[in-house]
Scaffold this active site. Sequence first.
Site, PDB file in Angstrom:
ATOM      1  CB  SER A  44     -52.921  19.906 -14.288  1.00 39.10           C
ATOM      2  OG  SER A  44     -52.759  21.336 -13.994  1.00 39.10           O
ATOM      3  NE  ARG A 100     -46.244  25.805  -8.484  1.00 38.95           N
ATOM      4  CZ  ARG A 100     -46.922  26.978  -9.513  1.00 38.95           C
ATOM      5  NH1 ARG A 100     -45.723  27.919  -9.054  1.00 38.95           N
ATOM      6  NH2 ARG A 100     -47.549  27.447  -9.521  1.00 38.95           N
ATOM      7  CG  ASP A 140     -52.832  22.946 -16.872  1.00 40.14           C
ATOM      8  OD1 ASP A 140     -54.586  22.919 -17.380  1.00 40.14           O
ATOM      9  OD2 ASP A 140     -51.958  22.839 -17.213  1.00 40.14           O
TER      10      ASP A 140
END
Length: 902
Positions: free
Chosen positions: A588, A524, A642
């Site tokens: 992550s 993203r 995250d």
Amino acid sequence: QVDRYLYHMRLSDDVLLDVMARFRAEMVKGLGKDTNPTATVKMLPTFVRSLPDGSEKGDFLAVDLGGSQFRAHQVKVFDGGKQSSQLESKFYPTPKEVIQGNGTELFDYIADCLSDFMETQNLKHKKLPLGFTFSFPCKQTKLDEGVLLAWTKHFKVRGVQDTNVVSSLRKAIQKHKASFVPAGDVDVLALVNDTVGTMMTCGYDDQRCEVGLIIGTGTNACYMEEMRHIDLVEGDEGRMCINTEWGAFGDDGALDDLRTEFDRELDLGSLNPGKQLFEKMISSLYLGELVRLILLKMTKEGLLFNGKVSTALLTKGKIEMKHVCAMEKYKEGLSNTKEILTELNLSPSEEDCIAVQHVCTIVSFRSANLCAAALAAILTRLRENKKLLRMRTTVGIDGGLYKTHPQYAKRLHKVVRRLVPNCDVRFLLSVSGSGKGAAMVTAVAYRLAAQRKQIDAALAPFLLSLETLREVKNKMRTELEYGLKRETQASATVKMLPTYVCGTPDGTEKGKFLALDLGGTNFRVLLVKIRSGRRRSVQMYNKIFAIPLEIMQGTGEELFDHIVQCIADFLEYMGIKGARLPLGFTFSFPCRQASIDKGTLVGWTKGFKATDCEGEDVVDMLREAIRRRNEFDLDIVAVVNDTVGTMMTCGYEDPNCEIGLIAGTGSNVCYMEDMKNIEIVEGNEGKMCINTEWGGFGDNGCIDNIRTKYDTEVDEGSLNPGKQRYEKMTSGMYLGEIVRQILIDLTKQGLLFRGQISESLRKRGIFETKFLSQIESDRLALLQVRRILQQLGLDSTCDDSIIVKEVCGAVSKRAAQLCGAGLAAIVEKKRENRGVERLQITVGVDGTLYKLHPHFSRILRETVKELAPQCDVTFMLSEDGSGKGAALITAVAKRLHNVGQK
């Protein structure tokens, strides 16, 4: 002429459908807690929760009280691959002085007969479970307890009504202990109504049987109802057999429009006027009398026997059911009818014989019709409970009227099939229902008790005592300290990685920031606009890009070029290509950080295998790729995990949030630690966020005492055996696999899925964690649990579904408790860091397990409260920790950087 005379006894299908609807309404009334007291159909719970599944075995005794004779039975049930049973019985008279005497005498007599029977069968040396068929209405609160509501038939024993008949029988057996020697002990396990006995006997031969029906001197039906509909009994799981006691249907006037003058006259002359009105229209005890009343009136009106009334016609009970059955044997013409009528001192003509035969037909046909309508109501309820459009089922039947009447069975079957065309019904005649049935109920109860022991043993290691959880908390605390100390950090299992995030949002952050989020098969890019002051807000715009497999597993250069290509598309799309924006990179994967904008990849996970990345700084690789493209420039401020993003997102809403927890596919925690305690980073002032990477807790064997054989199986079959052991007990990625291992074990023990391990159960990873959440949902009926299991290729019975639900519950509860114990260690550490008596703190949480599982979050919160009583912990759900969180970290880092420069 007869047709016109008995017009009201001929019931059309419309009328029968109406009766069916009325009976259904009565059933609902009987099942409701508030409406049951005034319901005529009592819907008594029997505490029989399971039908035979064919695996029952052993020797059982049964005694049967309720008819003209008392019976004792020995039932042997075999399970040698093919199920079979063998019945030995002995009949004893029931003398008038016993059935109309007092309770002590009655139960002493039963114990005497039982003792005699055991001697005859040479059973004195065995301890056997006993089933007690007691064919009178009883209120049961458990399977081996029943309070007599009222005597019926010709029984009138003093001092028994409103007492528990099972304890009376047990007392009598205790008294006769001497005659049950040396060890011939008897254990009364079940109290059974004869209707239930019928269903269970047929259920042994046909596992689809879930309705029992008796049509004889009395009439009644029972069926398997969903527990969630039975208000009178605690619990929602599974099913229970309900004894409808349908004979009283209509006692409140619900059938008055269908009762004829003959029904009223018969009722007035009975022993219990106004009671059991439905039974009086159906059962063989009354049909002969009904025929007599009709013939008497027709004769008086000159329609029969030239108007001559004989004494026999005036005598109550002179025409019995056996006469009606004989007269309806059409194959024998009119000879039977002539003979019977002549015996009654009547001189019938041929027309009289035809008319009388027709009266008998109409009366017995009405009985079959009414019985069919009530049965159709039960079948429809069963079908709707199962949410099926079409249902196959079996009805177990017993009773003299059904067995001996020449046309009755055929009529009943035909009408039922007409009223419920969407039910394929098989009618199965019960053999020795009340005796063998009681033994079957006992056998099932015996099997369930043995199974319960085995299931409890399998799940016992998942039940963690408070003491054990305290131990886990203390061990976690020790491991946290090891990870912070310079000399032990290298060998610590809980890595305690510094993130170089040194502050949480204070509300003054503002500006435009880019965020990248790489952690799975999607990537993203986000533009985040943060406003400060009174109109404080965060606005986000994002675009999702796929990462093809060939890029995930290609070279590092290709991967980062692809990422930069996606960024370029996004900047173009948003029209901001020229601005040099600050950027936060949520990455992550495990990284070692030397500063907030330096992160060295320790190793790929989640299916990524891009070459030349491990051991490299991912920020440098991203900068290089931007340089290669030479289209735009970005200010990469922070590389973010995250979990930290989750803490920051919540920290923006609540300044008290200093802990981030992820409970989803993976499990991890971060928290703000005092710099003075972080030996591996220079400086003692202020705080820094520590990414604990606590999933590795226990990799040194410190929690082996709570790991089960199932955990070992899951670990050994995983991609990283021996690593991340705590995560494998607490995170969504593994819980389904633990459940699958337990189900395989229980199936091998013959406790599930009929002992058959299906192909799908052998497949790793079939049991996704989302299924756990669905199965454990309180709103989900067992039927839906069965559907989920069927989607997984597991053909389960109702009992299987209960066990599967229990297994899921045990595994997820332990996960939540272990997670809670770990978190308790962290909040306690925070309290001590601050040096306060009582700590108030907020934990930012994200992850599907926490958000979607019906019980996980509650158990987690309860455990933390129990283990850290001096800490008031608020849990706050995070929204988009990896996107919004990365932008906030960037904003905070910029703010702190500017302060530093000033």
